[in-house]
Write a protein that holds these residues in place. Sequence first.
Motif: not given
Length: 320
Positions: A171-195
């Motif tokens: 339960a605690y690890s889920a929040e840690i991982v989720r916070a790390g994912i949300l901390g990645v720049d949104q452009g990285q998500h968009e670049a991966a999706a555009s490929l």
Amino acid sequence: MTAVAAPPTAAVAPPYAGLRVVPARHPGRWVATAGVALLLAMVVSSLVRNEHWEWDVVATYLTWPSVLEGLWGTLRLAATATVIGFGLGTVLALMRLSRSPLLQSVAWGYMWVFRSVPLILQLLLWYNLAYLYPELSLGIPFGPGFVHVETLDVVDKFGAAVLGLGLSQAAYSAEIVRAGILGVDQGQHEAAASLGIPRWRQQWRVVLPQAMRTIVPTSVNEIIGLVKGTSVVYVLAYGELFYMVGIIYGRNQRVVPLLLVAGIWYLVITTVLTVAQYYLERHYAKGALRTLPPTPRQRVLALLRTRGHLTRVAQGGGRA
């Protein structure tokens, strides 16, 4: 008409040329250093001169067979709970970030329940699972079961401890991982999706490696807390380090020396995890830093090279 050159003017010295350079003084720093050094000397003196610490007893029981058996039980329990906690926690984090309302709700409900119930209560509930379900079965919901097994054959002391620690940690690890994912720049998500990369592959190969820079420090803190939290399992009479130490000092009444034995071993485990954290952070910093921080070995080698260079300069008459 012949141009006449102007007579050269003497260089004017700056007004501060004759001033003497004085290094900055830090009296507060020296006073604080002296005070801390005095307190440290007092602590060391009390540890060495006070016979009630019984360091000879500590040295005797530090490698006692039953203590080492408890240490192995702690390590095995912490390692298993860590794998379950962070494995399930990663899945829960991805469920929270999913576009499915059902997955989001289930993940949120799981974290809400397991973060609300105290750990010791969870351990006791899992240990008494056989009272609620004497038999576990696998089959069709509200229908017949195909596989049946006795609960006590599956959930023993170790199983109850792993379930309590691992599921709570998830339960605690889920929040840690989720916070790390949300901390990645949104452009990285968009670049991966555009490929055209599939969504699960975007998370696994593009987002998570970058999120690890944020996840690692907090995760290692959670693992250290989990290692120390295994001492709560003594309520199940499972043979981990703290339980075994308690049995020994309950017999010989050497309470303080045996507690020191447990504290030393916890300190060793924490030190190893801290060193591993340093190297993990250094590994995942490759994509963010141009120059990685030196390892302890590189620091020692640089210091030895500096001392060797200074020695050669001194022997060569002071020429660098």
